[in-house]
Design a protein around this motif. Sequence first.
Motif, PDB file in Angstrom:
ATOM      1  N   ARG A  80     -16.493 -56.747  38.787  1.00  0.00           N
ATOM      2  CA  ARG A  80     -15.865 -57.673  39.707  1.00  0.00           C
ATOM      3  C   ARG A  80     -14.471 -58.195  39.180  1.00  0.00           C
ATOM      4  O   ARG A  80     -14.197 -59.314  39.431  1.00  0.00           O
ATOM      5  CB  ARG A  80     -16.670 -58.740  40.206  1.00  0.00           C
ATOM      6  N   VAL A  81     -13.986 -57.463  38.236  1.00  0.00           N
ATOM      7  CA  VAL A  81     -12.395 -57.879  37.794  1.00  0.00           C
ATOM      8  C   VAL A  81     -11.525 -57.655  38.758  1.00  0.00           C
ATOM      9  O   VAL A  81     -11.557 -56.624  39.392  1.00  0.00           O
ATOM     10  CB  VAL A  81     -12.152 -56.913  36.580  1.00  0.00           C
ATOM     11  N   PRO A  82     -10.668 -58.597  38.896  1.00  0.00           N
ATOM     12  CA  PRO A  82      -9.455 -58.543  39.950  1.00  0.00           C
ATOM     13  C   PRO A  82      -8.747 -57.345  39.861  1.00  0.00           C
ATOM     14  O   PRO A  82      -8.376 -56.974  38.562  1.00  0.00           O
ATOM     15  CB  PRO A  82      -8.818 -59.738  39.705  1.00  0.00           C
ATOM     16  N   LEU A  83      -8.325 -56.799  40.813  1.00  0.00           N
ATOM     17  CA  LEU A  83      -7.574 -55.661  40.822  1.00  0.00           C
ATOM     18  C   LEU A  83      -6.467 -55.758  40.251  1.00  0.00           C
ATOM     19  O   LEU A  83      -5.824 -54.797  39.083  1.00  0.00           O
ATOM     20  CB  LEU A  83      -7.201 -55.097  42.385  1.00  0.00           C
ATOM     21  N   ILE A  84      -5.363 -56.974  40.119  1.00  0.00           N
ATOM     22  CA  ILE A  84      -4.326 -56.955  39.506  1.00  0.00           C
ATOM     23  C   ILE A  84      -4.681 -56.854  37.761  1.00  0.00           C
ATOM     24  O   ILE A  84      -3.840 -56.505  37.089  1.00  0.00           O
ATOM     25  CB  ILE A  84      -3.514 -58.311  39.900  1.00  0.00           C
ATOM     26  N   GLU A  85      -5.668 -57.366  37.404  1.00  0.00           N
ATOM     27  CA  GLU A  85      -5.928 -57.183  36.046  1.00  0.00           C
ATOM     28  C   GLU A  85      -6.304 -55.784  35.641  1.00  0.00           C
ATOM     29  O   GLU A  85      -5.759 -55.596  34.689  1.00  0.00           O
ATOM     30  CB  GLU A  85      -7.330 -58.084  35.546  1.00  0.00           C
ATOM     31  N   ALA A  86      -6.984 -55.243  36.472  1.00  0.00           N
ATOM     32  CA  ALA A  86      -7.389 -53.892  36.146  1.00  0.00           C
ATOM     33  C   ALA A  86      -6.024 -52.859  36.182  1.00  0.00           C
ATOM     34  O   ALA A  86      -5.882 -52.173  35.306  1.00  0.00           O
ATOM     35  CB  ALA A  86      -8.271 -53.311  37.204  1.00  0.00           C
ATOM     36  N   GLN A  87      -5.170 -53.261  37.152  1.00  0.00           N
ATOM     37  CA  GLN A  87      -3.750 -52.538  37.009  1.00  0.00           C
ATOM     38  C   GLN A  87      -3.171 -52.716  35.752  1.00  0.00           C
ATOM     39  O   GLN A  87      -2.409 -51.959  35.380  1.00  0.00           O
ATOM     40  CB  GLN A  87      -2.975 -53.225  38.177  1.00  0.00           C
TER      41      GLN A  87
END
Length: 178
Positions: A127-134
């Motif tokens: 559940r890591v936010p997409l922006i952080e994964a990006q």
Amino acid sequence: LLTGVRWGEMTATTWSDVELDDKLLRLRATTTKTKRARTIPLVDDVVSALRELREKTRAALGRAPEPADFVFLTPMGEPWSGVFNNAQRAFHEVLRRAGIEKRDVHGRSATIHGLRHTFVTMLARARVPLIEAQHLAGHSDPRLTAARYTHLHAEDLRSAVDKLPRFDGGGAATERRA
């Protein structure tokens, strides 16, 4: 697998890029695909493995690794060349020793680059936010991270549908307890 770095970024990493006490890997703009520097926090397992690697490198070189020395070397102790085939062969040998098939039941091949996909998928499952994964993956666009690198299955999505309301026999909605 636990950093999301690209093969070229990894093989260009020097000991000056690694901050073991702060648990950080700094990727220089000159070594990244997007030509933008990024910093990756390291989990304890990776820090421990890097400390162990530094000691093995010290023993192999007969001296402490210098800041300009590459962190990751071939099995022969040389910097990785531009030839990717040797690395892929070594990766397949690791898979063989671990008892992992090179192809899954869907015909997909295990590759070094696939570890980046696994990294991003693990972030999504956590559940890591997409922006952080990006940012961790070094992608220029979150759509790439979401559409091409995140591979979710039905069980990954179960908690989402478990949040939907339940309906009693008369059509009245009640809250689900997740």
